[in-house]
Design an enzyme around this catalytic site. Structure first.
Site, mmCIF file in Angstrom:
data_model
loop_
_atom_site.group_PDB
_atom_site.id
_atom_site.type_symbol
_atom_site.label_atom_id
_atom_site.label_comp_id
_atom_site.label_asym_id
_atom_site.label_seq_id
_atom_site.Cartn_x
_atom_site.Cartn_y
_atom_site.Cartn_z
ATOM 1 N N CYS A 20 -27.858 56.485 -8.194
ATOM 2 C CA CYS A 20 -28.820 55.413 -8.426
ATOM 3 C C CYS A 20 -28.907 54.510 -7.189
ATOM 4 O O CYS A 20 -27.911 54.131 -6.606
ATOM 5 C CB CYS A 20 -28.508 54.532 -9.617
ATOM 6 S SG CYS A 20 -28.417 55.429 -11.152
ATOM 7 N N ARG A 71 -29.230 58.955 -3.268
ATOM 8 C CA ARG A 71 -28.289 58.449 -4.270
ATOM 9 C C ARG A 71 -28.633 58.920 -5.682
ATOM 10 O O ARG A 71 -27.825 58.779 -6.598
ATOM 11 C CB ARG A 71 -28.291 56.916 -4.253
ATOM 12 C CG ARG A 71 -27.878 56.315 -2.933
ATOM 13 C CD ARG A 71 -27.892 54.812 -3.027
ATOM 14 N NE ARG A 71 -26.851 54.333 -3.900
ATOM 15 C CZ ARG A 71 -25.628 54.033 -3.519
ATOM 16 N NH1 ARG A 71 -25.286 54.147 -2.264
ATOM 17 N NH2 ARG A 71 -24.729 53.607 -4.379
ATOM 18 N N TRP A 105 -30.082 58.477 -11.153
ATOM 19 C CA TRP A 105 -29.311 59.694 -11.399
ATOM 20 C C TRP A 105 -28.761 59.503 -12.800
ATOM 21 O O TRP A 105 -27.888 58.661 -13.033
ATOM 22 C CB TRP A 105 -28.188 59.817 -10.382
ATOM 23 C CG TRP A 105 -27.434 61.113 -10.440
ATOM 24 C CD1 TRP A 105 -27.742 62.265 -9.770
ATOM 25 C CD2 TRP A 105 -26.242 61.394 -11.191
ATOM 26 N NE1 TRP A 105 -26.817 63.238 -10.064
ATOM 27 C CE2 TRP A 105 -25.883 62.737 -10.929
ATOM 28 C CE3 TRP A 105 -25.450 60.660 -12.053
ATOM 29 C CZ2 TRP A 105 -24.774 63.341 -11.497
ATOM 30 C CZ3 TRP A 105 -24.344 61.257 -12.627
ATOM 31 C CH2 TRP A 105 -24.014 62.594 -12.341
ATOM 32 N N ASN A 147 -27.169 50.084 -11.481
ATOM 33 C CA ASN A 147 -26.434 51.228 -10.962
ATOM 34 C C ASN A 147 -25.018 51.128 -11.521
ATOM 35 O O ASN A 147 -24.373 50.100 -11.332
ATOM 36 C CB ASN A 147 -26.433 51.137 -9.422
ATOM 37 C CG ASN A 147 -25.636 52.232 -8.767
ATOM 38 O OD1 ASN A 147 -25.222 53.176 -9.419
ATOM 39 N ND2 ASN A 147 -25.425 52.100 -7.467
ATOM 40 N N GLY A 148 -24.560 52.132 -12.262
ATOM 41 C CA GLY A 148 -23.215 52.072 -12.843
ATOM 42 C C GLY A 148 -23.258 52.480 -14.303
ATOM 43 O O GLY A 148 -24.224 53.086 -14.760
ATOM 44 N N GLU A 206 -14.462 74.976 1.170
ATOM 45 C CA GLU A 206 -15.613 74.164 1.588
ATOM 46 C C GLU A 206 -16.863 75.045 1.777
ATOM 47 O O GLU A 206 -17.968 74.651 1.399
ATOM 48 C CB GLU A 206 -15.256 73.398 2.876
ATOM 49 C CG GLU A 206 -16.373 72.602 3.519
ATOM 50 C CD GLU A 206 -17.003 71.534 2.633
ATOM 51 O OE1 GLU A 206 -16.476 71.240 1.555
ATOM 52 O OE2 GLU A 206 -18.061 71.013 3.014
ATOM 53 N N LYS A 247 -20.330 74.542 -0.257
ATOM 54 C CA LYS A 247 -21.652 74.346 0.380
ATOM 55 C C LYS A 247 -22.666 75.291 -0.240
ATOM 56 O O LYS A 247 -23.781 74.904 -0.552
ATOM 57 C CB LYS A 247 -21.596 74.628 1.888
ATOM 58 C CG LYS A 247 -21.017 73.605 2.813
ATOM 59 C CD LYS A 247 -21.710 72.290 2.874
ATOM 60 C CE LYS A 247 -21.344 71.371 1.788
ATOM 61 N NZ LYS A 247 -20.329 70.473 1.774
ATOM 62 N N GLU A 280 -23.532 74.283 -3.907
ATOM 63 C CA GLU A 280 -24.261 73.009 -3.989
ATOM 64 C C GLU A 280 -25.757 73.186 -3.725
ATOM 65 O O GLU A 280 -26.573 72.599 -4.413
ATOM 66 C CB GLU A 280 -23.724 72.022 -2.938
ATOM 67 C CG GLU A 280 -22.454 71.317 -3.318
ATOM 68 C CD GLU A 280 -21.960 70.396 -2.216
ATOM 69 O OE1 GLU A 280 -21.534 69.287 -2.538
ATOM 70 O OE2 GLU A 280 -21.987 70.775 -1.018
ATOM 71 N N HIS A 328 -4.891 88.784 -6.825
ATOM 72 C CA HIS A 328 -4.404 88.398 -8.152
ATOM 73 C C HIS A 328 -5.547 87.985 -9.077
ATOM 74 O O HIS A 328 -5.465 86.978 -9.756
ATOM 75 C CB HIS A 328 -3.391 87.257 -8.008
ATOM 76 C CG HIS A 328 -2.240 87.615 -7.134
ATOM 77 N ND1 HIS A 328 -1.264 88.506 -7.519
ATOM 78 C CD2 HIS A 328 -1.940 87.258 -5.861
ATOM 79 C CE1 HIS A 328 -0.389 88.645 -6.528
ATOM 80 N NE2 HIS A 328 -0.783 87.901 -5.505
ATOM 81 N N LYS A 369 -25.363 61.961 -3.767
ATOM 82 C CA LYS A 369 -24.484 61.853 -2.605
ATOM 83 C C LYS A 369 -23.346 60.879 -2.854
ATOM 84 O O LYS A 369 -22.238 61.061 -2.370
ATOM 85 C CB LYS A 369 -25.313 61.384 -1.415
ATOM 86 C CG LYS A 369 -24.515 61.246 -0.154
ATOM 87 C CD LYS A 369 -25.069 62.090 0.937
ATOM 88 C CE LYS A 369 -24.133 62.234 2.098
ATOM 89 N NZ LYS A 369 -23.417 63.511 2.061
#
Ligand code: G6P
Length: 610
Positions: free
Chosen positions: A2, A27, A74, A100-101, A483, A487, A490, A506, A605
């Site tokens: 947000c 955001r 968001w 926001n929150g 990572e 990527k 995402e 395994h 983000k």
């Protein structure tokens, strides 16, 4: 998570708010809205989808005003639709608020308000907050008091901006757990959830701390706590330039940020390398060096990509400084009973400096007496301010939701911290000097890797139909495998898993067939032969392999289908190089699939909720 922006002044606020929202869109981007006061009335326009949808709607409605607040969302409570989008309003549509929150006790508050006959039109927790403020206005309070009373009843986190048609000379902002900054103009003032939305207009800003609020007028602001104690706030200068947050000639922020890495990495170590002493100089840790070096244990906490950087840091610190080091997800750390003592140093890594779990974990470690350090990118962010000491990575603004240049810069800073501690413990001058020399050479080596862009794009084009991917590496390159897989998932929505290469036997090996490609990160280091054996195991099961290998690796070409050859460096710095082809691979696969790489679905983000 947000974005909030607001304006009070003499200009038409609509273009300022829309432009601000676009800069905050990373955001959150599932819906957006704008609320203004026009001829004494509140006017709210909201739209599902991206800011551009809102922009089109606002243009159609042809409105203008000198007072407005806006929001890009968001979703947390309630699906992303027009009704749930912010601003939310009171019953009479005189009061409007963006948030926001998360209001954690919203069910209790809602029941109470319902008993008092307040009605609700949305599924959001934010609407409860507006109606709560309304209930205090209805008891005869002025706006500021009503906001204070309401916030004192709220559990959870908030960055809010409020407008009220009965008091049109001010907008009110308040903060707890979600960032809020006031931009000071000349006869006009701005508010936003981060400075990106302000810097086109002013470089003078005031950061609110948790529990603080402000009445923002056209020509001044009055700061106080939500308990109504007056406070003096310092106006700070931000040095961000507008072109740092623009895409320039690139199609996407992500590609721009990948390509910027020779410079961003250099900026992370600029002025910090001590060639003769074989050590580093970190202003933000000055005075703390000995205490860190004497720590009995180092604990590194982070989320997402920053957590992967932390894993590389663990390898670095244990190898060179010989201090037992543990890495933990911030979200796990905060909710168990972690053993943390004053002999520990806890390092918190966060690009945004606002991740709610990381911030909460940091506060917990502080309560337990540990030395608390921050590694952040965003200057003045909550985690940076909450830490006792710390190091900025200076990667510059990262806008693409998938983190790239922040990761490599985090690795640089972890290497600098490692060498700072290690030289006070067991690392020899010669070895220290070698690390410093190698670090200095990294930007040129990244340049060489970036020249492989077309080659990597061609490989990526072969794999757009893949449904699953495996990423494998050992030692320092195991976190890089994690990572690389992150990527890819995402931004391309292809399922990908990272594993230590040997662990593949395994379980994951059961998945291997000619439809399941594997990416091996296999520089010629001490575990090279072992990784080659793992490659053979995949080959024997018809798996296609892409290898990230060193330039002079003669063996690898005959073993795998695709080889991306990169320059060499010392083992501890190798992840800075090996991660870059993986960023490009994910990027090109996602672009070829026609996906929005800068704003992937469901992600944000800056994750300021738990
Ligand atoms: C989100 C972002 C990730 C990031 C993570 C941690 O999930 O999408 O890219 O790695 O948060 O963020 P931080 O700002 O704390 O590094």
């Amino acid at each position: 998570m947000c974005g909030i922006v607001g304006y009070i002044g003499t200009k038409n606020c609509i273009p300022i708010l829309i432009e601000g929202l676009k800069r905050l869109e990373y955001r959150g981007y599932d819906s957006a809205g704008i609320g203004v006061i026009k001829n004494g009335l509140c006017r709210v326009i909201k739209q599902k989808g991206k800011v551009v949808e809102l922009e089109n709607e606002v243009e159609k409605q042809n409105t203008s005003s000198t007072f407005g607040i806006a929001h890009t969302r968001w979703a947390t409570h309630g699906v992303p639709n027009q009704i749930n989008a912010h601003p939310h309003t009171d019953t009479e549509e005189k009061l409007f608020l963006v948030h926001n929150g998360i209001i954690e006790n919203y069910t209790v508050l809602k029941k109470r308000l319902e008993l008092d006959s307040y009605e609700f039109y949305s599924e959001t927790d934010t609407e409860i907050l507006v109606k709560l403020i309304e209930s205090f206005l209805n008891k005869g309070n002025v706006l500021c008091k009503a906001v204070q009373y309401a916030l004192n009843e709220v559990k959870g986190t908030y960055g809010i901006a409020v407008g009220y048609t009965d008091e049109p000379d001010k907008l009110i902002v308040a903060k707890k757990g979600s960032p809020l900054v006031i931009g000071i103009g000349d006869g006009e003032n701005f508010i936003a959830s981060d400075v990106n939305a302000l810097i086109a207009h002013t470089s003078r800003v005031v950061y609110l701390e948790d529990g603080e609020m402000a009445e923002v007028y056209r020509d001044r602001f009055e700061a106080k706590t939500i308990e109504d104690e007056e406070i003096q706030k310092e106006i700070q200068e931000v040095t961000l330039a507008l072109d740092e947050i623009s895409k320039g000639d690139y199609d996407h922020f992500m590609l721009k940020e990948i390509m910027e890495q020779p410079l961003s990495v250099k900026n992370s170590f600029r002025g910090r390398l001590l060639f003769e002493e074989g050590s580093s100089k970190l202003g933000g840790l000055q005075g703390y060096e000995e205490r860190i070096a004497r720590s009995k244990r180092i604990l590194i906490c982070a989320c997402g990509t920053s957590w992967h950087a932390a894993l590389v840091g663990e390898y670095m610190i244990e190898q060179f400084a010989g201090i037992p080091t543990e890495v933990e997800y911030a979200s796990e750390f905060r909710y168990r009973n972690p053993i943390v003592t004053p002999d520990d140093t806890c390092i918190f890594i966060s690009q945004s400096g606002e991740t709610a779990d990381t911030l909460a974990a940091m506060k917990e470690a502080k309560r337990r007496g540990a030395l608390v350090l921050g590694i952040c990118n965003v200057v003045g962010s909550s985690i940076a301010r909450e830490s006792e000491a710390g190091v900025y990575i200076h990667a510059g603004p990262e806008i693409g939701v998938a983190s790239t240049k922040a990761f490599t810069s985090q690795l640089v800073v972890l290497a600098l911290i490692t060498i700072l501690i290690a030289r006070r413990r067991q690392l020899s001058l010669i070895d220290g000097q070698e690390i410093i020399r190698e670090l200095d050479l990294i930007p040129a080596k990244i340049e060489q890797i970036l020249e492989l862009n077309d080659e990597i794009k061609a490989i990526a084009n072969e794999f757009t139909g893949a449904k699953n991917f495996l990423y494998l590496g050992r030692g320092y390159n195991f976190p890089v495998a994690l990572e690389g897989a992150l990527k890819l998932k995402e931004i391309s929505y292809i399922h990908a898993e990272g594993y230590p290469a040997a662990e593949m036997k395994h379980g994951p090996i059961a998945l291997i067939d000619d439809n399941m490609p594997s990416v091996f990160i296999t520089p010629q280091d001490s575990v090279y032969d072992k990784v080659v054996s793992n490659i053979e195991e995949i080959k024997a099961r018809s798996g296609k392999i892409i290898a990230i290998a060193n330039m002079d690796d003669e063996k690898i070409g005959s073993l795998v289908e695709y080889t991306i050859r990169i320059p060499e460096t010392i083992r501890m710095l190798m992840p800075i190089l090996t991660s870059i082809p993986l960023q490009l691979l994910a990027y090109h696969i996602a672009v070829k699939k026609g996906l929005n790489v800068d704003q992937p679905r469901n992600l944000a983000k800056s994750v300021t909720v738990e």
